[in-house]
Design a protein around this motif. Structure first.
Motif, PDB file in Angstrom:
ATOM      1  N   THR A 178     -14.762 -45.197  -0.418  1.00 53.16           N
ATOM      2  CA  THR A 178     -15.906 -45.672  -1.189  1.00 53.16           C
ATOM      3  C   THR A 178     -16.111 -47.157  -0.924  1.00 53.16           C
ATOM      4  OG1 THR A 178     -14.546 -46.340  -3.053  1.00 53.16           O
ATOM      5  CG2 THR A 178     -15.352 -44.081  -3.061  1.00 53.16           C
ATOM      6  N   GLN A 223     -13.331 -49.073  -2.563  1.00 58.40           N
ATOM      7  CA  GLN A 223     -12.075 -48.972  -1.820  1.00 58.40           C
ATOM      8  C   GLN A 223     -12.120 -49.847  -0.573  1.00 58.40           C
ATOM      9  OE1 GLN A 223     -12.038 -44.730  -1.263  1.00 58.40           O
ATOM     10  NE2 GLN A 223     -10.745 -44.360  -3.057  1.00 58.40           N
ATOM     11  N   LEU A 276      -5.765 -42.473  -0.491  1.00 59.18           N
ATOM     12  CA  LEU A 276      -6.849 -42.797  -1.422  1.00 59.18           C
ATOM     13  C   LEU A 276      -7.578 -41.529  -1.877  1.00 59.18           C
ATOM     14  CD1 LEU A 276      -8.292 -46.034   0.226  1.00 59.18           C
ATOM     15  CD2 LEU A 276      -7.000 -45.863  -1.895  1.00 59.18           C
ATOM     16  N   ARG A 328      -5.361 -39.716  -4.375  1.00 58.95           N
ATOM     17  CA  ARG A 328      -5.350 -40.348  -5.697  1.00 58.95           C
ATOM     18  C   ARG A 328      -6.634 -40.051  -6.457  1.00 58.95           C
ATOM     19  NH1 ARG A 328      -3.833 -46.382  -5.458  1.00 58.95           N
ATOM     20  NH2 ARG A 328      -2.454 -45.379  -3.959  1.00 58.95           N
ATOM     21  N   GLU A 329      -7.737 -40.008  -5.688  1.00 60.89           N
ATOM     22  CA  GLU A 329      -9.028 -39.765  -6.327  1.00 60.89           C
ATOM     23  C   GLU A 329      -9.087 -38.372  -6.932  1.00 60.89           C
ATOM     24  OE1 GLU A 329     -13.191 -40.342  -4.407  1.00 60.89           O
ATOM     25  OE2 GLU A 329     -11.697 -41.649  -3.515  1.00 60.89           O
ATOM     26  N   ARG A 330      -8.499 -37.428  -6.209  1.00 57.58           N
ATOM     27  CA  ARG A 330      -8.503 -36.061  -6.740  1.00 57.58           C
ATOM     28  C   ARG A 330      -7.634 -35.958  -7.969  1.00 57.58           C
ATOM     29  NH1 ARG A 330      -8.049 -33.937  -0.813  1.00 57.58           N
ATOM     30  NH2 ARG A 330     -10.209 -34.269  -0.209  1.00 57.58           N
TER      31      ARG A 330
END
Ligand SMILES: Nc1ncnc2c1ncn2[C@@H]1O[C@H](COP(=O)(O)OP(=O)(O)OP(=O)(O)O)[C@@H](O)[C@H]1O
Ligand SMILES: [Mg+2]
Lengths: 221, 261
Positions: A131, A134, B113, B116-118
């Motif tokens: 994103t 990020q 990343l 972690r988002e999930r």
């Protein structure tokens, strides 16, 4: 020199005002500068234009003048007393002026640092499904910090010395305090204030040096 | 059934039409080489597939799923684009490794990343371990065992590009795109990168490779597209497009090449 032992502590005491102003200015202007930097890079033209004009005005006029205007303008314009009253009002007004002024300088350093990051770094992050947030925090931020550290170090050192400008609205910082002794015929207190600045800036220089060393482990393009 | 379907892609920058109706399909497990002179639009095409540029017209489908349709704003939502991108990987000419991270971290970062988002709290440790193990295996496959802890600036260009390939593979893209992966390298380092790409072709990775290495394209690609001025001039197996071109423009382009070599 019988008065040595009374004068030095008083200089110390007044230097605390310089240091307070220094830290408060950093505390607020470092993040505020980032917002201003994003404003000046905004794709929405009016925002970018307004921000850039504001930065131009702040950077283009003396900080001393800005301190005076911020302190006196509310009274002259019948806006009540936003800074409160007494000596704390003076200090608050000076802090506000310093924060705005330094945020503008920092914003330009940030902008240069952010725009100097190769586009490929952002695109590599995008292609990997990151994103925007990020990419900013995980990819670009540390590279920006490394790039801007020398310029920031200069600016922060200038800030230390600029704090003595606050005496223009009768804030009894160290130089103003020393000048009271000059009026009594004692010149050495004024000269000795230089040592306070040198010592404090010496510490900051060492800290910045360490930080730069810490980021030595990688190289930016 | 084609894995990738590109239909009538057009893209202009200002007045210049850079892609002028590009259509092709690519089957799973095949390697497609794209050749063409400088400015013919090869990079722009790869960037469109990876959603770094938005085509003015055309459609892109993967596994029959419509990923992009210039006529349909619903297919262009920012929030979906991230997920759609993961169908593709892109290896850049300039590597674009993240300089502040080790080789291993460059390969694992994006996966971690996403994980972690999930928000899979419990499985985190095990999954994190799995990402690391897979990254190490990929690096080994790239001949980079022992370099996991190095930083990009400590590596040669050829090594950096191989890390970049591992980083792209770590997210398991369906289609891996290469944009002239060796043109930023010293000649003596191109071999090691081309070998890695060749090994991927042997493992039947689906790939699109933009390259100026004609011998490599002839050996490794199952199919070749020759582009000129934003259009596909000639397309077919390397034996015909490179060794035996039908079109005059292709011949001219290849002639320039053999005279350079
Ligand atoms: N962002 C952009 N803005 C304006 N023009 C662009 C942009 N990107 C590419 N172009 C133009 O589009 C044309 C095609 O560029 P592209 O990079 O796709 O060519 P290429 O086939 O990859 O060339 P090369 O072999 O040199 O890499 C060029 O004329 C280029 O100048
Ligand atoms: Mg290109």
């Amino acid at each position: 020199m019988t008065n040595f032992s009374t004068i030095i502590p008083r200089l110390f005491e007044s230097f605390q005002l310089n240091i307070q102003l220094f830290f408060l200015t950093l505390l607020f202007s470092l993040p505020l500068g980032l917002f201003i930097a994003f404003g000046s890079m905004s794709r929405f033209k009016p925002v970018a234009w307004l921000t850039k004009t504001f930065v131009w005005i702040i950077r283009g006029t003396p900080l001393m003048l800005q301190v005076i205007i911020i302190f006196f303008a509310p009274g002259l314009l019948d806006m009540g007393a936003p800074w409160g009253s007494g000596s704390s009002a003076r200090f608050t007004a000076a802090t506000v002026a310093f924060v705005i002024n330094y945020a503008c300088y920092f914003s330009e350093i940030y902008r240069g640092g952010i725009q100097g990051i190769p586009k490929g770094q952002v695109e590599a992050g995008q292609v990997l499904g990151m994103t925007k947030g990020q990419i900013f925090f995980r990819v670009t931020l540390l590279q920006v910090i490394k790039r801007i550290l020398p310029a920031m170090s200069n600016e922060v050192i200038t800030l230390v010395k600029d704090t003595s400008l606050a005496r223009i609205i009768s804030i009894k910082e160290i130089i103003m305090m020393a000048q009271e002794y000059t009026a009594q015929g004692l010149i050495w207190p004024l000269f000795s204030t230089g040592i306070f600045f040198l010592a404090f800036i010496g510490i900051l220089t060492v800290l910045f040096g360490r930080l730069e060393k810490k980021l030595d482990y990688f190289k930016v393009l | 059934m084609a894995l990738l379907e590109v239909i009538s892609i057009e893209k202009s920058f200002g007045q210049t039409r850079v892609l002028d109706g590009i259509s092709f399909t690519l089957d799973k497990g095949r390697a497609l080489a794209i050749i063409g002179s400088s400015g013919s639009g090869k990079t722009t095409l790869l960037r469109c597939l990876n959603f770094l540029e938005k085509p003015d017209r055309g459609r892109i489908l993967v596994n029959d799923e419509l990923l992009f349709d210039a006529e349909d704003a619903l297919t262009q939502r920012e929030s979906d684009i991230r997920r759609k991108r993961l169908n593709f990987g892109l290896v850049f000419q300039a590597f674009n490794l993240f300089p502040q991270y080790t080789v291993l971290k460059n390969v694992t970062l994006a996966g971690e990343l996403l994980l972690r988002e999930r928000g899979k709290k419990q499985a985190d440790a095990a999954d994190g371990k799995q990402i690391q193990d897979e990254a190490r295996a990929l690096l080994a496959q790239m001949g980079l065992t022992g370099k996991e802890g190095a930083y990009p600036h400590q590596l040669s260009g050829g090594q950096q590009q191989r890390v970049a390939i591992a980083r792209a593979l770590a997210l398991k893209p369906k289609i891996l795109c290469f944009d002239e992966p060796t043109s930023a390298l010293d000649p003596e380092l191109t071999g090691e990168v081309l070998r890695v790409v060749r090994s991927l072709a042997e493992k039947k990775m689906t790939m699109i490779i933009v390259t100026h290495e004609m011998a490599f394209a002839r050996d490794v690609a199952d199919e070749v597209i020759f582009m000129d001025e934003g259009m596909i001039v000639e397309q077919g197996p390397p034996q015909s497009v490179i060794s035996n071109p039908r079109e005059e423009r292709t011949r001219q382009f290849l002639a320039r090449f053999s005279s350079e070599a």
